[in-house]
Every structure is written in structure tokens, then in C-alpha cells.
Design a protein around this motif. Structure first.
Motif, PDB file in Angstrom:
ATOM      1  N   VAL A  24       0.813  -1.215   0.000  1.00 30.68           N
ATOM      2  CA  VAL A  24       0.000   0.000   0.000  1.00 30.68           C
ATOM      3  C   VAL A  24       0.848   1.267   0.000  1.00 30.68           C
ATOM      4  CG1 VAL A  24      -1.744   1.343   1.237  1.00 30.68           C
ATOM      5  CG2 VAL A  24      -1.987  -1.141   1.042  1.00 30.68           C
ATOM      6  N   TYR A  25       1.762   1.404   0.967  1.00 31.08           N
ATOM      7  CA  TYR A  25       2.556   2.637   1.027  1.00 31.08           C
ATOM      8  C   TYR A  25       3.348   2.874  -0.258  1.00 31.08           C
ATOM      9  CZ  TYR A  25       1.452   2.452   6.039  1.00 31.08           C
ATOM     10  OH  TYR A  25       0.795   2.387   7.250  1.00 31.08           O
ATOM     11  N   PRO A  26       3.995   1.849  -0.841  1.00 33.70           N
ATOM     12  CA  PRO A  26       4.687   2.082  -2.114  1.00 33.70           C
ATOM     13  C   PRO A  26       3.733   2.469  -3.246  1.00 33.70           C
ATOM     14  CG  PRO A  26       5.483   0.055  -1.093  1.00 33.70           C
ATOM     15  CD  PRO A  26       4.283   0.499  -0.310  1.00 33.70           C
ATOM     16  N   ALA A  27       2.466   2.062  -3.138  1.00 32.79           N
ATOM     17  CA  ALA A  27       1.499   2.339  -4.207  1.00 32.79           C
ATOM     18  C   ALA A  27       0.979   3.777  -4.168  1.00 32.79           C
ATOM     19  CB  ALA A  27       0.323   1.369  -4.108  1.00 32.79           C
ATOM     20  N   GLU A  28       1.168   4.500  -3.055  1.00 31.69           N
ATOM     21  CA  GLU A  28       0.630   5.857  -2.959  1.00 31.69           C
ATOM     22  C   GLU A  28       1.204   6.764  -4.049  1.00 31.69           C
ATOM     23  OE1 GLU A  28      -0.415   6.106   1.825  1.00 31.69           O
ATOM     24  OE2 GLU A  28       1.519   6.834   1.118  1.00 31.69           O
ATOM     25  N   ALA A  29       2.520   6.718  -4.230  1.00 31.31           N
ATOM     26  CA  ALA A  29       3.143   7.553  -5.263  1.00 31.31           C
ATOM     27  C   ALA A  29       2.763   7.062  -6.656  1.00 31.31           C
ATOM     28  CB  ALA A  29       4.658   7.544  -5.097  1.00 31.31           C
ATOM     29  N   VAL A  30       2.593   5.749  -6.802  1.00 30.51           N
ATOM     30  CA  VAL A  30       2.208   5.186  -8.104  1.00 30.51           C
ATOM     31  C   VAL A  30       0.817   5.679  -8.491  1.00 30.51           C
ATOM     32  CG1 VAL A  30       1.768   3.056  -9.396  1.00 30.51           C
ATOM     33  CG2 VAL A  30       3.648   3.154  -7.726  1.00 30.51           C
ATOM     34  N   GLN A  34      -0.284   7.806 -11.751  1.00 24.02           N
ATOM     35  CA  GLN A  34      -1.282   7.278 -12.683  1.00 24.02           C
ATOM     36  C   GLN A  34      -2.455   8.243 -12.852  1.00 24.02           C
ATOM     37  OE1 GLN A  34      -2.342   3.290 -11.437  1.00 24.02           O
ATOM     38  NE2 GLN A  34      -0.418   2.423 -12.212  1.00 24.02           N
ATOM     39  N   LEU A  35      -2.878   8.874 -11.769  1.00 22.28           N
ATOM     40  CA  LEU A  35      -3.938   9.879 -11.868  1.00 22.28           C
ATOM     41  C   LEU A  35      -3.479  11.067 -12.698  1.00 22.28           C
ATOM     42  CD1 LEU A  35      -5.279   9.844  -8.193  1.00 22.28           C
ATOM     43  CD2 LEU A  35      -6.534   9.117 -10.230  1.00 22.28           C
ATOM     44  N   PRO A  46      -4.777   1.242 -12.669  1.00 24.16           N
ATOM     45  CA  PRO A  46      -4.272  -0.138 -12.578  1.00 24.16           C
ATOM     46  C   PRO A  46      -3.754  -0.518 -11.196  1.00 24.16           C
ATOM     47  CG  PRO A  46      -3.515   0.904 -14.603  1.00 24.16           C
ATOM     48  CD  PRO A  46      -4.217   1.972 -13.811  1.00 24.16           C
ATOM     49  N   ILE A  47      -3.133   0.432 -10.497  1.00 22.55           N
ATOM     50  CA  ILE A  47      -2.549   0.088  -9.200  1.00 22.55           C
ATOM     51  C   ILE A  47      -3.620  -0.344  -8.200  1.00 22.55           C
ATOM     52  CG2 ILE A  47      -2.594   2.475  -8.325  1.00 22.55           C
ATOM     53  CD1 ILE A  47       0.098  -0.255  -7.661  1.00 22.55           C
ATOM     54  N   LEU A  48      -4.815   0.245  -8.277  1.00 21.40           N
ATOM     55  CA  LEU A  48      -5.897  -0.146  -7.373  1.00 21.40           C
ATOM     56  C   LEU A  48      -6.335  -1.579  -7.645  1.00 21.40           C
ATOM     57  CD1 LEU A  48      -8.174   3.005  -7.011  1.00 21.40           C
ATOM     58  CD2 LEU A  48      -7.376   1.551  -5.151  1.00 21.40           C
TER      59      LEU A  48
END
Length: 405
Positions: A24-30, A34-35, A46-48
Motif C-alpha cells: 500500500v505505502y509504495p502504491a501511494e506515489a504510483v 497514474q492519476l 491499474p494500481i488499485l
């Protein structure tokens, strides 16, 4: 009251904490990138979908539902520390676990009040994370803090109901994957009728003719993409089968109360996680920056902020856990006082802690480089959502005074 985490809760906490750190934490910047790059930011990024797939693979799915037939079978007391963890990343973690509002509340409504056909058509796809939903209650033309003011008309016409009205702050409705709206409106317009029996709730598929999603509502300037946005919607001669009514005519207010009880405590659980994230960021920032010849952490006023934050978080957590325990042991009605108390106190606590964390960060605190500004906006909004502070204070005061009158 024993608030020690049992073995099942501890095991789930360990798995969820690892999921947060690893995914989750690494995905915040992703997600932010993406947005930024998306042609249509309302589309699911895609990350969600990757997070949802991984969470389901790990068994971290539908944790909020105490019904073991549809959910994880956890009590409120078991779920509370898990929801707190997801609150540390409120725009990613709840949806990743299929535990995000308004879907949680809508699934609870369908699980409690839906017919077998309604459950098959709408509840199961929501449980599986295949679709999203919206809850359409608040209206722009009336003071919706008093739910009996709601004016949207739901009128019987043969084998159908016809819906006319305007809603706003319909959470989740901007999400293209939102397939179903639960709409609250008035089925009995008689001014002499019981004002708590005039409302009903009905299922309205998104593609039904007569629905116009007019605009997305901004939240302190944020679009709130990760939650599917909040829409203003017009319903004009929208016709749905009478079988889409939930529970029966006049049951809308009671359904709303049953829905909002768990929803309010879930928000408060996550708010504690938001406050913990802010306190952690404040301590890290204070320890790493120097001002006027010494670390910010050595400044007396910062000591005060940090100590007071810890005290306020611990107080709020204990009251939330007590409320969860009461909901499990005596039901939502028996926990009414405590539900209102946490709904008043927890957002105020989190707002105070996040504000001090912003101050400790200086200009960085209000920037996009840290989650604090978005956390503050979400926290401030929760002093209005699910009933404004003033309504809860009024009701709580009346309950206290009743002992002496």
C-alpha cells in the motif's frame, strides 16, 4: 471490558501491517502518477486493481462485515484495529480490501434488508469487488442534517416507482464502475404523517433513463478520485420496478439509521489511523530539521504538540474500542450514546493532530509532497458527513438531560 486483541485479531493485524508496508505505502506515489497521466482520472487506475487482487489473494477482503456468510465474520471489536491500520492510507487501503465507503454501508443495507433477488443481483457483485455503488441521500435544496427534510419523491405507479429529485454528495457516483444507486426519498408526502415513516430507499441502476450526473463535487478543492468522487445527480421521471424498493415503504429512515451506526464507527476507526500517520510524520520531520540552531524536536512547543497528540489519540482509541464492544454486546441502539460521542470527538482529535503535523512541516505540510493536506481535508469533512457535530451534540445532550427531567 477487555480490549486486548485476541489471537485472530493479532494474526490479521500482522498480515495487514505487512500488506501495508509491502504494497500500500509504495502504491501511494504510483497512484498519484497514474492519476496525473490518465486521460480520464475517474477510470479505475491499474494500481488499485493490483492491490485488490493481492488483498483478496491474501484473505484480506470484506473484513468489515460481521456476517460470516458474506464477510469475514469479525466482531466490531476485532475489526476496529484493522480499520485503524487502513486509515493510515485512507485513499488506497480501504478500497484495496473492499472495505471502502459507500460500498460498505450499501452492502450492509443489502445484507440486512435486501431480498434474495436483490442480494443476488447487487450484493454479490459488490462483495466480489466487481462493481461499485453510490448512496444518494443528501440534497442541495433542503437542510439534510435533518433527514426528514428530504424532498426527492418516490411515487408508486402500477408495478413501478417513479423518482424525481436532486441529490448531491452522492459518494462513489463518479466512478464509471458504479452500477447501482441506493436512493432515499419520500413515498408519503402527507404533512400529517409520521415524519420518520415518510421516507423509503430504493435501488436504481445507473443506466436507468432520466438520471443525469451533473457534476463532481470538490472536497476542499480535491476531486477525491480514489473514492469515486461525490456527484450531484438529477432524477427526472426515473422509473424502476416496484421490486427494487428496499424493505418496504416508510422504512427508509430506519434503514438509514441501521446503515449509519456501523458507518460512523468505521470512520472513527480509520480516523485514529490517520492521526497516527500524522503523528509519525510530525515526529520524523521534527527530528530531521534544524531551526534557530537546534532540531525542531528540541523546541518546547513541539514537545507539547507531540505529547498532546499521543494523549488525544489514546483517549479516542479507548472510546472507539468501548463503542465497538458495546455494539457487539448490546447492539447499535445500546451503543447510541457512545456512537455519537466518538462521532463528535474523533474527527476533532484527528483534525487537531493533523493540524500540528502540518505546522511542524511548514510549507511542505500543505504541499502535495506529503499526505497531510489531504488527510486534513478528509478529517474536516467528517465533522459534517454522517451527521454534523451539532446534531450529534444536540441528541447527546437530550439523552443526558432525560435522566434529570
Amino acid at each position: 471490558m477487555d480490549f486486548a486483541y485476541d489471537a485472530k485479531t493479532e494474526e490479521l493485524r500482522a498480515r495487514l501491517l505487512a500488506f501495508m508496508d509491502e504494497h500500500v505505502y509504495p502504491a501511494e506515489a504510483v497512484l498519484e502518477q497514474q492519476l496525473h497521466d490518465a486521460a480520464d482520472p475517474w477510470e479505475r487506475q491499474p494500481i488499485l486493481e493490483e492491490l485488490k487482487t493481492e488483498a483478496r489473494r491474501q484473505g484480506l477482503w470484506n473484513l468489515f462485515l460481521p456476517d460470516s456468510e458474506h464477510g469475514a465474520g469479525l466482531t466490531n471489536l476485532q475489526y476496529a484495529p484493522l480499520a485503524e491500520i487502513t486509515g493510515r492510507s485512507p485513499h488506497l487501503a480501504p478500497e484495496a480490501l473492499n472495505c471502502a465507503a459507500p460500498d460498505t454501508g450499501n452492502m450492509e443495507v443489502l445484507a440486512m434488508f435486501g431480498t434474495d433477488e436483490q442480494k443476488k443481483q447487487w450484493l454479490q457483485p459488490l462483495l466480489d469487488g466487481e462493481i461499485r455503488s453510490a448512496f444518494c441521500m443528501t440534497e442541495p435544496d433542503v437542510a439534510s442534517s435533518d433527514a426528514t427534510n428530504i424532498a426527492t419523491r418516490i411515487e408508486r405507479d402500477g408495478d413501478d416507482y417513479v423518482i424525481n429529485g436532486r441529490k448531491w454528495w452522492s459518494s462513489g457516483a463518479m466512478n464509471p464502475n458504479c452500477a447501482i444507486f441506493i436512493v432515499m426519498g419520500k413515498t408519503d408526502p402527507d404533512p400529517d404523517a409520521d415524519r420518520h415513516r415518510q421516507q423509503s430507499q430504493i435501488l436504481v441502476p445507473r443506466g436507468t433513463p432520466g438520471i443525469t450526473v451533473k457534476r463532481a463535487m470538490h472536497v476542499f478543492g480535491y476531486q477525491d478520485y480514489a473514492h469515486g468522487g461525490h456527484a450531484e445527480i438529477e432524477f427526472k421521471d426515473v422509473r424502476v420496478p416496484a421490486s427494487n424498493l428496499i424493505a418496504g415503504e416508510g422504512e427508509g429512515f430506519a434503514i438509514a439509521q441501521a446503515r449509519l451506526g456501523p458507518g460512523r464507527i468505521h470512520h472513527c476507526m480509520r480516523l485514529i489511523g490517520m492521526a497516527e500517520r500524522a503523528l509519525e510524520l510530525m515526529c520524523r520531520r521534527a527530528a530531521s530539521r534544524v531551526a534557530f540552531g537546534k532540531p525542531i524536536a528540541a523546541q518546547g512547543v513541539v514537545h507539547e504538540w507531540i505529547a498532546e497528540s499521543r494523549v488525544r489519540i489514546e483517549q479516542a482509541r479507548l472510546l472507539v474500542l468501548k463503542t465497538a464492544w458495546l455494539m457487539d454486546t448490546v447492539g447499535n441502539k445500546g451503543a447510541h450514546t457512545e456512537i455519537q460521542a466518538i462521532k463528535i470527538g474523533t474527527p476533532l482529535m484527528a483534525e487537531w493532530v493533523i493540524d500540528k503535523a502540518i505546522q511542524a512541516h511548514g510549507g511542505a505540510g500543505v504541499s502535495q509532497d506529503f499526505p497531510l493536506a489531504e488527510l486534513f481535508a478528509a478529517t474536516r469533512t467528517l465533522r459534517i458527513a454522517d451527521g454534523p457535530d451539532e446534531v450529534h451534540r444536540m441528541s447527546l445532550a437530550k439523552r443526558e438531560l432525560k435522566k434529570y427531567l
